[in-house]
Design an enzyme around this catalytic site. Structure first.
Site, short mmCIF file in Angstrom:
data_model
loop_
_atom_site.label_atom_id
_atom_site.label_comp_id
_atom_site.label_asym_id
_atom_site.label_seq_id
_atom_site.Cartn_x
_atom_site.Cartn_y
_atom_site.Cartn_z
CB SER B 281 4.92 6.37 -0.65
OG SER B 281 5.62 6.38 -1.87
CG HIS B 282 -0.49 7.19 -2.90
ND1 HIS B 282 -1.64 7.55 -2.23
CD2 HIS B 282 -0.63 5.88 -3.21
CE1 HIS B 282 -2.43 6.50 -2.11
NE2 HIS B 282 -1.85 5.47 -2.70
CB SER B 439 2.05 13.48 -0.30
OG SER B 439 1.43 12.87 -1.39
CG HIS B 440 -1.18 10.14 0.07
ND1 HIS B 440 -1.92 10.09 -1.09
CD2 HIS B 440 -1.38 11.37 0.60
CE1 HIS B 440 -2.55 11.25 -1.24
NE2 HIS B 440 -2.23 12.03 -0.24
CG LEU B 441 4.46 8.74 4.02
CD1 LEU B 441 5.41 9.19 5.12
CD2 LEU B 441 5.18 8.66 2.68
#
Lengths: 126, 503
Positions: B281-282, B439-441
């Site tokens: 992730s991020h 949030s970014h996966l």
């Protein structure tokens, strides 16, 4: 539950408090609409808030028996607890109360924001 | 054409189509429309309800109830409980994100080829060509000047003064009005989420759409996927409804998200040693700058400014992010009268965030009641990046003229002055000290040539199974360092084209 939430967002000269919103109706709606797990989490978070004045203001009393000044000190210090899970529990309480407080027209007006239109709660059925 | 929404018990639904696509977000909708344009009959199955902009909520409460997966309550299990933000609605996360469009960096394809035996120049060319088409169809444009708002403008000023590259964000948005409501769904019809374009097109091309229909499992006959099944779920309260079964004549395409796709595959009996592995992730957090004049960050694009100058070293992306006021109320530290005093400053604060291109790898598993469980704890190197990102954001605020900074870091002062920014070099490295968000996966069904270390091949096909393709962020085997929606759309289109070519 309202006691704990109101302690986190009390009325001040500059801003309305949670007590100036329809928090009872909000909680009734929240209980009806949210998941059982979320509601259970909120109940536990309230229990944590009510039962921890010993850790924050060093009095073996539930938070609802604290005088106003000490309750305010508890509401502040409990958010800075050294215990992570305690902090997280109170964060959940604060987040939920914030959803009610922050969406109220009187609070939004103070922040120069227009009131929210009602949420439609509708979807495509065909 | 047909749309089937919630059906009560006893009103079972059975459909058949050439392809069944599970999930209607960036991956699912793109795959579905590509297949439909290729002449195939497509059934698109979405767990959430179909809400058009007139159905979108305005309040954050309404957004959590109507649009977020599990009320936004999904958190990582690990040292810290960090929320995982995903949607559960027609259009998936494209409805609630900021519609940020960033092309897949070229180094990513080279990395996949080197490390996973997939990708390379050929895939890069096809993904970029697909992204060209998506950009044209979804009206990608730079945030227009009138919609930038003061928070985004200040960020640009800060970056210029600091001397690093930054830019106005390109988004899938047409004539953004800057209402600052991206996270609640754009009621102004500006954001081009897939529920407004690709999903209706699937219907127009003779396809079927099921909403309120969470897929429980893929139906397998031997090693061949032949359909999906589940029970309708009422959008209000989640009560179980009728059964649905959708038969696939050619293939099942799973695009239910990084957290749900591995769980569906597991529940379906798919066996792979890599299933649920490789979650990335991020993770990111925000720093509030307090300015002399009102910022009113709730006006202007929710996210209008970004910098990728630090993508390679130390591995960060910087962005503006205007979260709704209700969330700011809980995000500012403290409680009681002191919190109320802090909230008075709201109009003067701007929130800017970083997203860490983290190396940490986690897992996605099927938990109690079939829900996904993500285990993920940032390692030391990533926590140092995380801290460095906070410093960069804080320095940018200072350069833009912030008079103080609100940190939200446990163990540090509530706020610091510009000359105290150096303190952040010693900020804690314990994830528990921060309120952060994933949030970014990526990952969970990573693609690769080796079936022992990957779930799918380079075309999204599940190793060892026929007619079973994954087309969402879960196939992405590395951290992109940029927003993933465009990459997911590009890959989904390529995978769908491959399916058509093989039909």
């Amino acid at each position: 539950m309202r006691h704990a939430m109101r302690a986190l967002y009390p009325r001040t000269e500059a801003l309305p408090g949670l007590e100036d919103t329809d928090d009872a109706a909000f909680l009734a709606r929240y209980r009806q609409e949210t998941t059982r797990l979320m509601w259970l989490g909120l109940v536990l978070a309230t229990f944590v808030f009510v039962s921890t004045p010993l850790l924050t203001v060093y009095l073996p009393l539930p938070s609802f028996l604290l005088p106003r000044a000490l309750l305010d000190r508890h509401a502040y210090r409990v958010t800075y607890s050294r215990l992570y899970l305690l902090r997280q529990a109170v964060f959940l309480l604060k987040l939920t109360a914030g959803l009610c407080w922050g969406s109220h027209p009187s609070v939004r007006a103070k922040m120069a924001m227009a009131p929210y239109p009602a949420d439609p709660d509708t979807w495509r059925t065909s | 054409m047909s749309h089937v929404s919630f059906r009560a018990r006893g009103e079972d639904v059975a459909l058949e189509a050439d392809y069944v696509v599970v999930g209607s977000g960036a991956g699912g909708a793109t795959a579905a429309v590509t297949l439909a344009r290729g002449g195939a009959e497509v059934a698109l199955v979405e767990a959430g309800a179909w809400r058009d902009p007139e159905h979108y909520p305005s309040s954050t409460y309404g957004a959590m109830r109507d649009l977020f997966d599990d009320w936004g309550a999904q958190v990582t299990r690990g040292r810290a409980l960090w929320p995982i933000v995903q949607a559960r609605t027609m259009g998936g996360t494209t409805v609630i994100n900021s519609a940020i469009c960033v092309r897949t960096p070229g180094d990513i394809f080279a990395q996949w080829e080197r490390e996973r035996g997939v990708g390379g120049d050929a895939l890069a060319a096809r993904v970029w060509a697909a992204q060209d088409r998506v950009e044209a169809e979804l009206c990608v444009e730079e945030v227009p000047p009138a919609a930038r708002g003061r928070s985004n403008t200040l960020a640009m000023l800060g970056a210029e003064r600091r001397g690093y590259e930054s830019h106005w964000i390109h988004r899938y948005a047409k004539g953004c009005e800057g209402t600052g409501q991206c996270l609640q769904g754009c009621r102004k019809l500006r954001k081009q989420s897939t529920n407004l374009n690709y999903v209706p097109e699937v219907l127009e091309r003779g396809g079927h759409v099921l909403s309120c229909a969470p897929v429980a499992r893929v139906t397998l006959e031997g090693n061949r996927a032949v359909g999906v099944e589940g029970r309708f779920e009422h959008p209000r309260g989640g009560g179980a409804g009728a059964r649905f079964t959708v038969r696939a004549r050619r293939a099942v395409v799973l695009a239910a998200s990084v957290t749900h796709t591995p769980v569906i595959l597991k529940a379906s009996g798919v066996r792979s040693p890599a299933l649920g592995e490789g979650f990335r992730s991020h993770p990111g957090t925000g720093v509030f700058g307090v300015y002399d004049d009102p910022v009113d960050m709730n006006t202007g694009a929710t996210q209008g400014w970004a910098s990728t100058a630090f993508r390679d070293e130390p591995g960060l992306k910087l962005e503006t992010l205007s979260i709704p006021f209700e969330m700011v109320a809980s995000r500012l530290a403290g409680g009681g009268l002191e919190l109320m005093k802090r909230l008075v400053e709201y109009r003067h604060i701007a929130m800017w965030v970083h997203a860490v291109r983290a190396e940490t790898v986690g897992t996605v598993r099927r938990g109690l009641f079939g829900k996904p469980v993500v285990r993920y704890t940032l390692n030391g190197a990533d926590m140092r990046r995380f801290r460095e990102g906070i410093q960069l954001v804080a320095q940018t605020h200072v350069a833009a003229g912030a008079k103080k900074l609100i940190l939200g870091i446990y163990g540090m002062p509530y706020s610091i002055t510009p000359d105290q920014v150096g303190m952040l070099a010693d900020a804690p490295l314990d994830p528990r000290a921060y309120i952060a968000v994933l949030s970014h996966l990526f990952g969970g069904c990573t693609m690769g040539a080796d079936p022992t270390t990957s779930v799918t091949d380079g075309a999204g096909r599940v190793h060892g199974y026929e007619g079973l393709v994954v087309a969402d962020g879960s196939v992405i085997p590395s951290n992109l360092g940029v927003n993933p929606q465009h990459t997911i759309m590009g890959l989904a289109q390529v995978f769908a084209e491959d399916l058509l070519a093989r039909a």
